[in-house]
Write a protein that holds these residues in place. Structure first.
Motif, PDB file in Angstrom:
ATOM      1  N   CYS A 167      48.520 -21.082  16.849  1.00 18.13           N
ATOM      2  CA  CYS A 167      47.465 -20.175  17.286  1.00 18.13           C
ATOM      3  C   CYS A 167      46.874 -19.468  16.066  1.00 18.13           C
ATOM      4  N   GLY A 175      45.274 -16.823  16.164  1.00 17.84           N
ATOM      5  CA  GLY A 175      45.345 -15.382  16.347  1.00 17.84           C
ATOM      6  C   GLY A 175      46.676 -14.787  15.940  1.00 17.84           C
ATOM      7  N   CYS A 176      47.777 -15.366  16.475  1.00 19.94           N
ATOM      8  CA  CYS A 176      49.088 -14.767  16.206  1.00 19.94           C
ATOM      9  C   CYS A 176      50.029 -15.693  15.437  1.00 19.94           C
ATOM     10  N   GLY A 177      49.609 -16.930  15.198  1.00 17.88           N
ATOM     11  CA  GLY A 177      50.434 -17.853  14.424  1.00 17.88           C
ATOM     12  C   GLY A 177      51.511 -18.563  15.209  1.00 17.88           C
ATOM     13  N   ALA A 178      51.581 -18.359  16.541  1.00 12.13           N
ATOM     14  CA  ALA A 178      52.610 -19.012  17.348  1.00 12.13           C
ATOM     15  C   ALA A 178      52.431 -20.520  17.326  1.00 12.13           C
ATOM     16  N   THR A 229      52.166 -22.417  25.613  1.00  7.00           N
ATOM     17  CA  THR A 229      50.901 -22.082  26.262  1.00  7.00           C
ATOM     18  C   THR A 229      51.113 -21.777  27.738  1.00  7.00           C
ATOM     19  N   CYS A 273      47.372 -19.132  24.568  1.00  5.05           N
ATOM     20  CA  CYS A 273      48.595 -18.894  23.805  1.00  5.05           C
ATOM     21  C   CYS A 273      49.477 -17.926  24.588  1.00  5.05           C
ATOM     22  N   GLY A 289      51.764 -16.195  23.441  1.00  5.04           N
ATOM     23  CA  GLY A 289      52.094 -15.029  22.640  1.00  5.04           C
ATOM     24  C   GLY A 289      51.037 -13.945  22.677  1.00  5.04           C
ATOM     25  N   CYS A 290      49.755 -14.336  22.545  1.00  2.00           N
ATOM     26  CA  CYS A 290      48.705 -13.321  22.438  1.00  2.00           C
ATOM     27  C   CYS A 290      47.628 -13.445  23.504  1.00  2.00           C
ATOM     28  N   ARG A 342      45.245 -15.670  23.729  1.00  2.00           N
ATOM     29  CA  ARG A 342      43.985 -16.269  23.266  1.00  2.00           C
ATOM     30  C   ARG A 342      43.818 -17.665  23.855  1.00  2.00           C
TER      31      ARG A 342
END
Length: 222
Positions: free
Chosen positions: A5, A7-10, A95, A118, A120-121, A123
């Motif tokens: 991702c 956005g958060c790198g996940a 996801t 995602c 995590g965030c 997005r």
């Protein structure tokens, strides 16, 4: 190679290796479920625009369409981003579905845009397609993901010069295999392009039986 991702790198994918985009990537076939477009552990990159927004053919200038390599009317043209990454659905990680983007006939057709976010965030990062008539795939939005590790992006992808072994041209029902259908269509387009409008001589046998009738109709006699 893994994708994550932006956005958060996940981490969003299992390890995957690049191959060329299959010629049947955007072909639809019948009113039935098709298998995954990509083999497990592989990814491909679409150099053309894909996904929404879409513009109807009547709103697209002929020169603008020709610059995209489209010379005959189509229902609509994509004006989405270039560089979408396609992977097998089983290679997705981290996801969750976006419920309001789940419309389709018997599954998800992806026409409303990204339907995976995602975990995590939150997005929106990808579009899953598994509806009837479509090859099952997950298309990663190039604006929302980034490469994490692995392959040199300048390395030439492995080729798809031959169909997978053991795939016959006709299915038990007598219909063309969707893989062969797409491969023959692509081959015909290349053959017409290199002919420059001149008649093409074909050797007797399956090649002439497959291409002959169409070439007789599309190329001038003499």
């Amino acid at each position: 190679m893994r994708f994550g991702c932006a956005g958060c790198g996940a981490v969003l994918t299992a390890p995957v290796s690049r191959v060329a985009l299959p010629v049947h990537a955007h072909h639809t076939y019948g009113h039935r479920f098709l298998p995954p477009l990509m083999a497990a552990g592989t990814f491909a990159v679409d150099p053309e625009p894909s996904g929404p927004p879409w513009r109807p053919w009547d709103d697209v200038d002929a020169d603008e369409a020709a610059a995209r390599g489209v010379y005959a009317p189509v229902h609509s043209l994509s004006y989405g981003p270039r560089g979408a990454v396609v992977i097998a659905p089983g290679d997705v990680r981290g996801t969750v579905f976006v419920p309001e983007r789940g419309d389709g006939c018997l599954g998800l057709d992806g026409r409303d845009g990204p339907n995976l976010a995602c975990a995590g965030c939150g997005r929106a990062v990808a579009t899953r397609v598994d509806d009837c008539s479509y090859w099952q795939a997950v298309w990663l939005d190039p604006r929302a993901v980034r490469r994490l590790t692995g392959d040199d992006p300048s390395r030439r992808p492995a080729g798809w010069d031959a169909l997978p072994e053991g795939v016959p041209p006709l299915e038990p029902s007598g219909m063309w295999s969707p893989l062969w259908d797409a491969a023959v269509s692509a081959a015909m387009a290349h053959l017409l392009a290199v002919s420059s409008g001149v008649r093409v001589h074909l050797p007797d046998g399956p090649v002439a039986e497959t291409f002959g009738p169409a070439l007789d109709a599309l190329l001038p006699p003499g």
